[in-house]
Design an enzyme around this catalytic site. Structure first.
Site, short mmCIF file in Angstrom:
data_model
loop_
_atom_site.label_atom_id
_atom_site.label_comp_id
_atom_site.label_asym_id
_atom_site.label_seq_id
_atom_site.Cartn_x
_atom_site.Cartn_y
_atom_site.Cartn_z
N SER A 2 0.87 -1.18 0.00
CA SER A 2 0.00 0.00 0.00
C SER A 2 0.90 1.22 0.00
O SER A 2 1.90 1.24 0.71
CB SER A 2 -0.91 0.04 1.23
OG SER A 2 -2.02 -0.81 1.09
N CYS A 14 -6.37 18.49 -8.31
CA CYS A 14 -6.98 19.80 -8.45
C CYS A 14 -5.99 20.67 -9.22
O CYS A 14 -4.79 20.52 -9.08
CB CYS A 14 -7.21 20.43 -7.09
SG CYS A 14 -8.01 19.30 -5.94
N HIS A 41 -2.65 0.27 -4.16
CA HIS A 41 -2.76 -0.96 -3.35
C HIS A 41 -2.62 -2.12 -4.32
O HIS A 41 -3.30 -2.14 -5.35
CB HIS A 41 -4.10 -1.02 -2.61
CG HIS A 41 -4.36 0.18 -1.76
ND1 HIS A 41 -3.83 0.33 -0.49
CD2 HIS A 41 -5.04 1.32 -2.01
CE1 HIS A 41 -4.19 1.51 0.00
NE2 HIS A 41 -4.93 2.13 -0.90
N GLU A 68 -1.35 18.90 -5.33
CA GLU A 68 -2.60 18.85 -6.11
C GLU A 68 -3.62 17.88 -5.50
O GLU A 68 -4.72 17.74 -6.05
CB GLU A 68 -2.28 18.43 -7.54
CG GLU A 68 -1.34 19.38 -8.27
CD GLU A 68 0.15 19.15 -7.93
OE1 GLU A 68 0.47 18.18 -7.23
OE2 GLU A 68 0.97 19.97 -8.38
N SER A 69 -3.31 17.15 -4.48
CA SER A 69 -4.17 16.27 -3.67
C SER A 69 -3.46 14.96 -3.35
O SER A 69 -2.64 14.94 -2.45
CB SER A 69 -5.57 16.07 -4.25
OG SER A 69 -6.34 17.26 -4.07
#
Lengths: 129, 129
Positions: free
Chosen positions: B58, B86, B71, B65-66
């Protein structure tokens, strides 16, 4: 069409018209998020939270069951969360309820997407023939 | 119906029938993921990768930008990625192309969800009247 195992549920959750005070800085956002994960019976294995200036937070919890993330826009009273969960133990709905209450969201919009389902592509547009 | 700003695009990407060697451990998965972020012009601000035993990874990159997350289920040749972005600079499609090639995925299934659009709730089921 072959059936295959699925790899978990991915919840995209928009919290609208929240209390901006809960979204401005890492402290309260992180506390709320860790509580939501705990009450949902997630097992946290790593975390990162990042403070935007002058305000706003990005955060993620890696959990044994996959992850939770949050991104906040306090100026808009908006928080975007996603919860990806595999297995039976964790209850994402509990996390969503905790977050809705703690963010004081006036509206919570949830969409759920099953991951890894070959041949069952999700469509954005209704498939009206 | 009021229109409002949107808060970015959230890509859910399933990589099917991948080369398992690229998915077993943090080393190769992390290298591939960082390269995908770099080529997509994401700005990484934090990262966490977690090794499952005996195999599987993971990982998450918090970006300006976020975020991007991955996974892996090497035993199934499957990787679940999400990319939340974003702003205009970053190109998620580039990241998806890099990952498809590096994981040697035989099929890549992408769904895109615009976040924070009040009143434009996405539906899982076609809304056939």
């Amino acid at each position: 069409m072959t059936t295959r195992k699925d790899f978990g549920q991915h919840y995209l959750v928009d919290f609208l018209r929240c209390d901006p005070e809960t979204l401005r800085s890492v402290g309260p956002t992180r506390n709320i998020f860790l509580r939501a994960a705990r009450e949902a019976k997630a097992t946290v294995v790593a975390e990162d939270f990042y403070q935007f200036e002058p305000e706003g937070v990005s955060g993620v919890l890696l959990i044994a069951e996959s992850h939770l993330s949050v991104h906040t826009w306090p100026e808009d009273g908006f928080a975007a969360v996603d919860i990806f969960t595999c297995g039976e133990e964790m209850d994402a709905e509990v996390a969503i309820a905790v977050l809705t209450a703690a963010f004081r969201a006036e509206e919570t919009v949830v969409s759920v997407h099953t991951r890894g389902q070959l041949g069952e592509r999700e469509s954005e547009e209704p498939d009206v023939g």
